[in-house]
Design an enzyme around this catalytic site. Structure first.
Site, mmCIF file in Angstrom:
data_model
loop_
_atom_site.group_PDB
_atom_site.id
_atom_site.type_symbol
_atom_site.label_atom_id
_atom_site.label_comp_id
_atom_site.label_asym_id
_atom_site.label_seq_id
_atom_site.Cartn_x
_atom_site.Cartn_y
_atom_site.Cartn_z
ATOM 1 N N ASN A 42 -9.438 2.457 -13.183
ATOM 2 C CA ASN A 42 -9.122 1.779 -11.871
ATOM 3 C C ASN A 42 -10.475 2.302 -10.929
ATOM 4 O OD1 ASN A 42 -8.871 4.164 -10.034
ATOM 5 N ND2 ASN A 42 -6.848 4.475 -11.230
ATOM 6 N N ASN A 92 5.058 5.425 -13.512
ATOM 7 C CA ASN A 92 4.610 4.233 -14.121
ATOM 8 C C ASN A 92 4.997 3.984 -15.548
ATOM 9 O OD1 ASN A 92 1.172 5.104 -13.109
ATOM 10 N ND2 ASN A 92 2.883 3.936 -12.112
ATOM 11 N N ARG A 167 -2.062 -4.692 -13.144
ATOM 12 C CA ARG A 167 -1.126 -3.750 -14.365
ATOM 13 C C ARG A 167 -0.079 -4.477 -14.938
ATOM 14 N NH1 ARG A 167 -2.934 1.439 -14.369
ATOM 15 N NH2 ARG A 167 -5.198 1.386 -13.618
ATOM 16 N N HIS A 196 -1.791 -1.351 -8.175
ATOM 17 C CA HIS A 196 -0.553 -1.218 -8.255
ATOM 18 C C HIS A 196 0.210 -1.536 -6.894
ATOM 19 C CE1 HIS A 196 -0.175 1.991 -11.760
ATOM 20 N NE2 HIS A 196 0.245 0.729 -12.154
ATOM 21 N N ASP A 198 2.315 -0.005 -5.393
ATOM 22 C CA ASP A 198 2.726 1.127 -4.793
ATOM 23 C C ASP A 198 1.345 1.707 -4.141
ATOM 24 O OD1 ASP A 198 1.310 2.507 -6.626
ATOM 25 O OD2 ASP A 198 3.096 3.807 -7.326
ATOM 26 N N CYS A 292 3.424 7.893 -7.117
ATOM 27 C CA CYS A 292 3.292 7.648 -8.257
ATOM 28 C C CYS A 292 3.114 8.976 -8.938
ATOM 29 C CB CYS A 292 1.917 6.804 -8.840
ATOM 30 S SG CYS A 292 0.402 7.219 -7.856
HETATM 31 N N1 ARG Z 1 -5.088 6.906 -13.355
HETATM 32 C C1 ARG Z 1 -4.067 6.210 -12.967
HETATM 33 C C2 ARG Z 1 -4.132 4.804 -13.583
HETATM 34 O O1 ARG Z 1 -5.093 4.141 -13.309
HETATM 35 C C3 ARG Z 1 -3.200 6.443 -11.772
HETATM 36 C C4 ARG Z 1 -1.867 5.730 -11.850
HETATM 37 C C5 ARG Z 1 -1.425 5.793 -10.340
HETATM 38 N N2 ARG Z 1 -0.109 5.352 -10.364
HETATM 39 C C6 ARG Z 1 0.537 4.514 -9.343
HETATM 40 N N3 ARG Z 1 1.482 3.985 -9.387
HETATM 41 N N4 ARG Z 1 -0.358 3.999 -8.462
HETATM 42 O O2 ARG Z 1 -3.333 4.274 -14.366
#
Ligand code: ARG
Length: 298
Positions: A42, A92, A167, A196, A198, A292
Site C-alpha cells: 500500500n 484483516n 483488497r 480498506h 476501515d 486494524c
Molecule cells: N500493511 C498492511 C497491508 O497493507 C496494513 C493493513 C492495515 N489493515 C487495515 N485494516 N487497514 O495489508
C-alpha cells in the site's frame, strides 16, 4: 438470498428492518514481535522498509491493548509468526459474527497479496480452539476479501458496510449477505491511500460516522449521508497521515484514536464522545492504526 444495497431507496427500509445486534465484548490482537515493513503493498509502506523500531512497536501495541481493556473489552492475544510481518493487523484475516441464537461464526478471508495469505490459517486455528463455526468463500469465484478491513458492522444493527475496489471484490459480499443473512451496503473505494474501508469510515454509533469523503464516490457518499444523521469529516492531513478514520469506537461512546488528530477530536468532543489518544506511529509506517490492530468479537 443476498441483499446488496447500492441505492438510497433500498437503504432506509433495510436500516429500519435490521435486527438488533449486541455490541462486541472481546477483541483478538496478534502480538507484534514479528511486525515490520518488509514489502510494499500500500502507498503508506513506501520508503519504510526496514524502519520499524520493534521496541517502540511493542510498547505502542501494549498501550493500545490496555486501552481496550480499560474500556471493558476482553483482549485475547495470539502470537505473531515469523515471516508474516502484517499478521499483527488482526482485523484483516476474517469476519466474525454472532447469530440471533448466540452462535459464534467466522468467515475466513482470502488475502489480496501473496505475502499475507499464510496469516489466515493461524487465525482460523484460534477460532477453532474457541468454539466458532468456520466458513469459507469459494476461492474459484472470489479473488479476494480482507475481513473487517473492508466489512464494517453498523452499530448495534445486523447490517454490514462493504468496501471494495482494492483488497476485496464485490462478489464476496453476495456470499456474506447469504451466509449471515444480513444486508450489505456497498461502498466503492477510489483513493489508493484509503485501500480498506476501515481507513476512511469509522462507525461511531447508530447515527454517527467519521469519514474521509474523498475516498468515496458520490453514490457512496449519498448512501452514507442517508444512513447517518451525523457525518463527521476528517481533514486530509489527519485522515491520510494520522489515520484518524482508523479509530475505533466499540461501545458507541469511547473513541480510541491515533494521537494528534486535533480537528477530529474537537468534533468528537462536541458530539460528547470520550476520546483516548494512542501512539501508533510504528504501525502507520505499514498503513495501519488502531482499528486494524484488533478484531472485535462476540
Ligand atoms: N500493511 C498492511 C497491508 O497493507 C496494513 C493493513 C492495515 N489493515 C487495515 N485494516 N487497514 O495489508
Amino acid at each position: 438470498m443476498s441483499t446488496l444495497i447500492t441505492k438510497t431507496e433500498q437503504l432506509k427500509p433495510a436500516l429500519d428492518d435490521a435486527d438488533p445486534m449486541p455490541v462486541p465484548t472481546d477483541a483478538l490482537m496478534v502480538t507484534p514481535e514479528h511486525f515490520s515493513v518488509d514489502y510494499i503493498i500500500n502507498p503508506h509502506m513506501a520508503g519504510n522498509i526496514g524502519t520499524v523500531d520493534k521496541k517502540k512497536a511493542r510498547w505502542e501495541w501494549e498501550v493500545v491493548r490496555d486501552k481496550f481493556r480499560n474500556i471493558g473489552i476482553t483482549v485475547h492475544e495470539l502470537p505473531g509468526q515469523p515471516g508474516l510481518p502484517d499478521m499483527v493487523f488482526s482485523a484483516n484475516q476474517s469476519l466474525p459474527y454472532v447469530d440471533t441464537a448466540g452462535r459464534k461464526h467466522a468467515l475466513m478471508s482470502i488475502m489480496h497479496s501473496e505475502q499475507r495469505k499464510e496469516e489466515v490459517a493461524y487465525v482460523e486455528r484460534w477460532y477453532r480452539q474457541n468454539g466458532y463455526n468456520i466458513h469459507y468463500l469459494d476461492a474459484d469465484l472470489i479473488p479476494d476479501f480482507e475481513g473487517m478491513g473492508d466489512a464494517v458492522w453498523h452499530f448495534r444493527k445486523r447490517l454490514l458496510w462493504g468496501g471494495y475496489g482494492y483488497r476485496s471484490s464485490q462478489l464476496a459480499y453476495e456470499t456474506i449477505s447469504d451466509l449471515y443473512g444480513v444486508p450489505v451496503v456497498m461502498l466503492e473505494l477510489i483513493h489508493p491511500s484509503f485501500y480498506h474501508l476501515d481507513t476512511c469510515f469509522c462507525v461511531l454509533d447508530t447515527d454517527s460516522v467519521l469519514i474521509y469523503p474523498k475516498a468515496f464516490t458520490s453514490d457512496g457518499l449519498e448512501l452514507i449521508h442517508t444512513a447517518f444523521k451525523h457525518v463527521i469529516e476528517a481533514p486530509q492531513h489527519e485522515a491520510e497521515e494520522l489515520f484518524a478514520c482508523n479509530a475505533t469506537c466499540p461501545d458507541g461512546r469511547n473513541v480510541i484514536i491515533q494521537k494528534g488528530c486535533k480537528e477530529v477530536n474537537k468534533k468528537l468532543k462536541k458530539y460528547g464522545y470520550a476520546f483516548h489518544e494512542v501512539d501508533t506511529f510504528e504501525f502507520l509506517k505499514s498503513g495501519g492504526s488502531v482499528f486494524c490492530m484488533k478484531l472485535l468479537l462476540w
